[in-house]
Design a protein around this motif. Structure first.
Motif: not given
Length: 92
Positions: A58-81
């Motif tokens: 899929f040609k999509i990007m994922m970002w998650v927000s655990l704290d208000k106003g802070v977004f983490i770009h999910v990549t193959e490299e950081n997903a497990d961590s």
């Protein structure tokens, strides 16, 4: 409350991913982003895992927000961590 944000340059890519993940039909009507909020932060581990396992499909990007106003770009490299961190931060 945590959120997952998906972005794509093609709404059909979001439809394909979400239809596959939820095993139901999605009609995005040319929407290029999707956001879902979760009460239980551990629930996002499933969609993160599915995203990474199908990263090349899929040609999509994922970002998650655990704290208000802070977004983490999910990549193959950081997903497990990121998934490990979620279980450490929210152990129950």
């Amino acid at each position: 409350m945590v959120s997952v944000n998906l972005y794509s340059e093609n709404s059909k890519e979001l439809e394909k991913f979400l239809s596959s993940f939820y095993n139901s039909s999605f009609d995005m009507n040319n929407v290029l982003n999707w956001e879902h909020q979760y009460d239980n932060p551990i629930e996002i581990t499933e969609i993160i895992g599915t995203y990474v396992d199908n990263f090349d499909d899929f040609k999509i990007m994922m970002w998650v927000s655990l704290d208000k106003g802070v977004f983490i770009h999910v990549t193959e490299e950081n997903a497990d961590s990121l998934i490990r961190y979620l279980y450490e931060r929210y152990p129950y």
